[in-house]
Motif scaffolding. Structure first.
Motif, PDB file in Angstrom:
ATOM      1  N   PHE A  27       2.193  -1.361 -12.714  1.00 36.26           N
ATOM      2  CA  PHE A  27       1.011  -0.601 -12.288  1.00 36.26           C
ATOM      3  C   PHE A  27       1.228   0.904 -12.484  1.00 36.26           C
ATOM      4  CE2 PHE A  27       0.390  -4.638 -10.134  1.00 36.26           C
ATOM      5  CZ  PHE A  27      -0.963  -4.857 -10.342  1.00 36.26           C
ATOM      6  N   ALA A  28       1.886   1.255 -13.572  1.00 43.54           N
ATOM      7  CA  ALA A  28       2.221   2.652 -13.842  1.00 43.54           C
ATOM      8  C   ALA A  28       0.965   3.514 -13.889  1.00 43.54           C
ATOM      9  CB  ALA A  28       2.977   2.774 -15.157  1.00 43.54           C
ATOM     10  N   GLY A  29       0.851   4.436 -12.924  1.00 44.49           N
ATOM     11  CA  GLY A  29      -0.259   5.379 -12.908  1.00 44.49           C
ATOM     12  C   GLY A  29      -1.481   4.942 -12.144  1.00 44.49           C
ATOM     13  N   VAL A  30      -1.466   3.768 -11.528  1.00 43.54           N
ATOM     14  CA  VAL A  30      -2.639   3.298 -10.783  1.00 43.54           C
ATOM     15  C   VAL A  30      -2.628   3.923  -9.385  1.00 43.54           C
ATOM     16  CG1 VAL A  30      -3.815   1.297  -9.790  1.00 43.54           C
ATOM     17  CG2 VAL A  30      -2.775   1.145 -12.066  1.00 43.54           C
ATOM     18  N   PRO A  31      -3.693   4.614  -8.989  1.00 43.22           N
ATOM     19  CA  PRO A  31      -3.721   5.273  -7.679  1.00 43.22           C
ATOM     20  C   PRO A  31      -3.935   4.286  -6.537  1.00 43.22           C
ATOM     21  CG  PRO A  31      -5.773   5.672  -8.845  1.00 43.22           C
ATOM     22  CD  PRO A  31      -4.882   4.936  -9.803  1.00 43.22           C
ATOM     23  N   ILE A  32      -3.366   4.614  -5.391  1.00 45.86           N
ATOM     24  CA  ILE A  32      -3.484   3.770  -4.206  1.00 45.86           C
ATOM     25  C   ILE A  32      -3.479   4.667  -2.972  1.00 45.86           C
ATOM     26  CG2 ILE A  32      -0.979   3.456  -3.888  1.00 45.86           C
ATOM     27  CD1 ILE A  32      -1.555   0.520  -3.129  1.00 45.86           C
ATOM     28  N   LEU A  33      -4.073   4.187  -1.899  1.00 40.43           N
ATOM     29  CA  LEU A  33      -4.026   4.857  -0.600  1.00 40.43           C
ATOM     30  C   LEU A  33      -3.273   3.969   0.384  1.00 40.43           C
ATOM     31  CD1 LEU A  33      -7.706   6.138  -0.490  1.00 40.43           C
ATOM     32  CD2 LEU A  33      -5.678   7.596  -0.543  1.00 40.43           C
ATOM     33  N   LEU A  34      -2.533   4.582   1.297  1.00 34.85           N
ATOM     34  CA  LEU A  34      -1.771   3.861   2.303  1.00 34.85           C
ATOM     35  C   LEU A  34      -2.430   3.993   3.665  1.00 34.85           C
ATOM     36  CD1 LEU A  34       1.886   5.004   1.433  1.00 34.85           C
ATOM     37  CD2 LEU A  34       0.620   3.049   0.509  1.00 34.85           C
ATOM     38  N   LYS A  35      -2.545   2.896   4.368  1.00 38.04           N
ATOM     39  CA  LYS A  35      -3.027   2.933   5.738  1.00 38.04           C
ATOM     40  C   LYS A  35      -2.049   3.730   6.602  1.00 38.04           C
ATOM     41  CE  LYS A  35      -4.180  -0.133   9.637  1.00 38.04           C
ATOM     42  NZ  LYS A  35      -4.301  -1.535  10.089  1.00 38.04           N
ATOM     43  N   ASP A  36      -2.567   4.601   7.450  1.00 40.34           N
ATOM     44  CA  ASP A  36      -1.713   5.427   8.290  1.00 40.34           C
ATOM     45  C   ASP A  36      -1.300   4.689   9.565  1.00 40.34           C
ATOM     46  OD1 ASP A  36      -0.259   7.766   8.783  1.00 40.34           O
ATOM     47  OD2 ASP A  36      -1.819   8.524  10.117  1.00 40.34           O
ATOM     48  N   LEU A  37      -0.861   3.470   9.381  1.00 37.41           N
ATOM     49  CA  LEU A  37      -0.307   2.643  10.451  1.00 37.41           C
ATOM     50  C   LEU A  37       0.596   1.643   9.750  1.00 37.41           C
ATOM     51  CD1 LEU A  37      -0.300   1.927  13.498  1.00 37.41           C
ATOM     52  CD2 LEU A  37      -2.091   0.266  13.001  1.00 37.41           C
ATOM     53  N   GLY A  38       1.895   1.670  10.040  1.00 37.66           N
ATOM     54  CA  GLY A  38       2.823   0.957   9.188  1.00 37.66           C
ATOM     55  C   GLY A  38       2.879   1.689   7.854  1.00 37.66           C
ATOM     56  N   TRP A  39       3.354   1.047   6.814  1.00 42.84           N
ATOM     57  CA  TRP A  39       3.340   1.632   5.464  1.00 42.84           C
ATOM     58  C   TRP A  39       3.874   3.062   5.471  1.00 42.84           C
ATOM     59  CZ3 TRP A  39       2.701  -1.906   1.831  1.00 42.84           C
ATOM     60  CH2 TRP A  39       1.990  -3.077   2.146  1.00 42.84           C
ATOM     61  N   ARG A  40       5.031   3.242   6.101  1.00 47.07           N
ATOM     62  CA  ARG A  40       5.638   4.568   6.221  1.00 47.07           C
ATOM     63  C   ARG A  40       6.150   5.079   4.874  1.00 47.07           C
ATOM     64  NH1 ARG A  40       6.479   1.715  10.824  1.00 47.07           N
ATOM     65  NH2 ARG A  40       6.467   2.807  12.835  1.00 47.07           N
ATOM     66  N   GLN A  41       5.953   6.383   4.632  1.00 44.76           N
ATOM     67  CA  GLN A  41       6.442   7.027   3.418  1.00 44.76           C
ATOM     68  C   GLN A  41       7.231   8.271   3.804  1.00 44.76           C
ATOM     69  OE1 GLN A  41       3.426   8.061   0.550  1.00 44.76           O
ATOM     70  NE2 GLN A  41       4.916   8.585  -1.031  1.00 44.76           N
ATOM     71  N   VAL A  42       8.464   8.335   3.353  1.00 43.11           N
ATOM     72  CA  VAL A  42       9.332   9.440   3.733  1.00 43.11           C
ATOM     73  C   VAL A  42       8.744  10.768   3.266  1.00 43.11           C
ATOM     74  CG1 VAL A  42      10.761   9.322   1.628  1.00 43.11           C
ATOM     75  CG2 VAL A  42      11.735  10.235   3.754  1.00 43.11           C
ATOM     76  N   GLY A  43       8.851  11.767   4.131  1.00 41.01           N
ATOM     77  CA  GLY A  43       8.376  13.096   3.796  1.00 41.01           C
ATOM     78  C   GLY A  43       6.886  13.306   3.946  1.00 41.01           C
TER      79      GLY A  43
END
Length: 475
Positions: free
Chosen positions: A65-81
């Protein structure tokens, strides 16, 4: 380039690989869509556009999925920084130590994270109206709720900002917003997707990560990316026969399907729009060659279920709040919480450890009673994805907490039992009200049978392709 956002994620990935567009062009188109459409909807609460654009050139070209945009739910799905609020101002200043396993796998697959989506405070209700960030509005009617707790993700996908977004489901929080926003939403089997490394389980095993999408193949492909056991996980879902993408288009065979239009507990009002949705789906399934008949598990009628389910959720919330207080070095006072959560924590503090264990043991027995229906030869259960009609903002969150909890209980009456059993369930957009608001129907399979859900959902989608009129083209 305006039409590229109408493609699903699989289609977008193919378009990049075939040279029809570059990853940068696609990401820039998604950013433009968020900037153009999110002002009224309030789906995306944290944006990372510059960082996303800077990451594109480092993505391996052979990533699926190189380059496919996605949004993360701001509950769980933690992303460092990145910020992580879980719908609450209480988490302000608390940093994320490392990527969640699911986020790491998404990034390895080439997805480009554009930001984080709105959610109710700590995900404890099925409408996204947090005090800290304001309400998320439904793309089909901004006066209406987009659902919750994955409401921000669902609104963003339904409005065409991105093709898919992450979600999670502890009592219906994938299936409810999928229903209200006209999307596909699959709650996986317990243990299919790891909650690590931050957590082993959510809500005593009720909560499962997943996605909201516009197509069945996107749901299958996204789950293939993030599924898998990690050492130390408390659960491991039964092995699938192969990738879920291989199940899209595969003949499900002739299935025995039960359906419910009224709740067997007898305390949930019947809603004409939901009855129409289920009976229409039952007729469609019958026309596809399946054996469809009224009926469902007897255990669904147990009046004790909501009491034990609610107690377990409240106990988990109280533990979460206590942990957050330790992280910030100062206990969290009830006055800092939204009234709904303050009431839940207050009640939970009257429960003993014995009370909690007894409630989980009751759920163990409930799970076994539910399973007898599938063991008796049924393949799928069809019922509403939501126990109430599409509702306006404010309807689930009145000042009267007794009324609020009662309405919420009715809303999740068809979804929360499936969280308790750990079975997979998928919501499909097969109906609309006279006003044009989406209404989903839910199919529930035996534990570990996501493959069967994908087969049937793809069969339904081919017979009656899903429409997404909320995706207005950019001017």
């Amino acid at each position: 380039m305006r039409d590229v956002l109408r493609l699903d994620a699989v289609g977008q990935a193919l378009a990049i690989k075939n040279g029809q567009m570059s990853a940068r062009e696609l990401v820039e188109a998604a950013i433009a869509a968020i900037e153009a459409r999110d002002g009224e909807l309030n789906a995306v609460v944290f944006r990372r556009f510059e960082r996303a654009l800077a990451e594109i050139d480092s993505i391996p070209a052979d990533a699926p999925f190189a380059g496919v945009p996605i949004l993360l739910k701001d509950l769980g799905w933690r992303q460092v920084g990145e910020p992580y609020a879980a719908g609450s101002a209480i988490r302000d200043g608390l940093e994320v130590a490392e990527d969640g396993y699911g986020v790491a796998r998404l990034r390895e697959a080439g997805f480009v994270v554009l930001g984080r989506t709105n959610t109710p405070e700590f995900g404890t209700t099925i409408t996204t109206e947090p005090v800290a960030f304001g309400p998320t509005r439904n793309p089909y009617d901004p006066a209406y709720s987009a659902g919750g707790s994955s409401g921000g993700s669902a609104a963003a996908v339904a409005a065409g900002m991105v093709a898919l977004a992450t979600a999670s489901d502890g009592g219906g929080s994938i299936r409810v917003p999928a229903s209200l926003c006209g999307l596909v939403g699959l709650k996986p089997s317990r243990g299919r997707v790891s909650l690590g490394p931050a957590l082993g389980e959510g809500w005593s095993g009720f909560s499962c990560p997943g996605f909201v999408t516009r197509t069945v193949r996107d749901t299958a492909a996204a789950l293939d990316v993030v599924s898998g056991f990690h050492p130390g996980d408390p659960y491991d879902a039964p092995a699938l026969p192969g990738p879920l993408t291989a199940e899209v288009g595969r003949d499900p065979g002739r299935l025995r399907i039960g359906y419910l239009t009224t709740h067997p507990r007898g305390d949930v009002p019947e809603v004409p729009e939901l009855t129409e949705a289920v009976t229409g789906a039952a007729a469609l399934l019958e026309s596809l060659g399946h054996d469809v008949e009224p009926g469902g598990p007897e255990a669904l009628g147990d009046l004790e279920f909501p009491v034990h389910f609610g107690a377990i959720v409240a106990n988990n919330l109280a533990a979460q709040v206590a942990g957050l207080g330790e992280l910030r070095g100062k206990p969290i006072e009830l006055e800092e919480l939204e009234p709904r959560n303050a009431a839940m924590v207050s009640v939970a503090r009257t429960h003993s450890a014995v009370d909690h264990i007894r409630a989980t043991q009751w759920m163990d027995a409930f799970r076994r009673r539910m399973a007898t229906w599938w063991r008796a030869g049924h393949d799928l259960l069809l019922m509403p994805s939501l126990g109430v009609a599409p509702f306006p903002l404010g309807w689930i969150t009145p000042d009267d907490l007794s009324l609020a909890f009662g309405r919420t209980g009715h809303a999740v009456s068809y979804t929360s039992p499936v969280n308790a059993t750990g079975q997979p369930a998928i919501s499909l957009p097969l109906h609309r009200t006279e006003a044009g608001l989406p209404v989903g129907v839910q199919l529930v399979a035996a534990t570990g049978r996501e493959d069967l859900l994908i087969r049937v959902a793809a069969q339904i989608e081919q017979a009656r392709p899903f429409e997404h009129p909320a995706m207005e083209p950019l001017a």
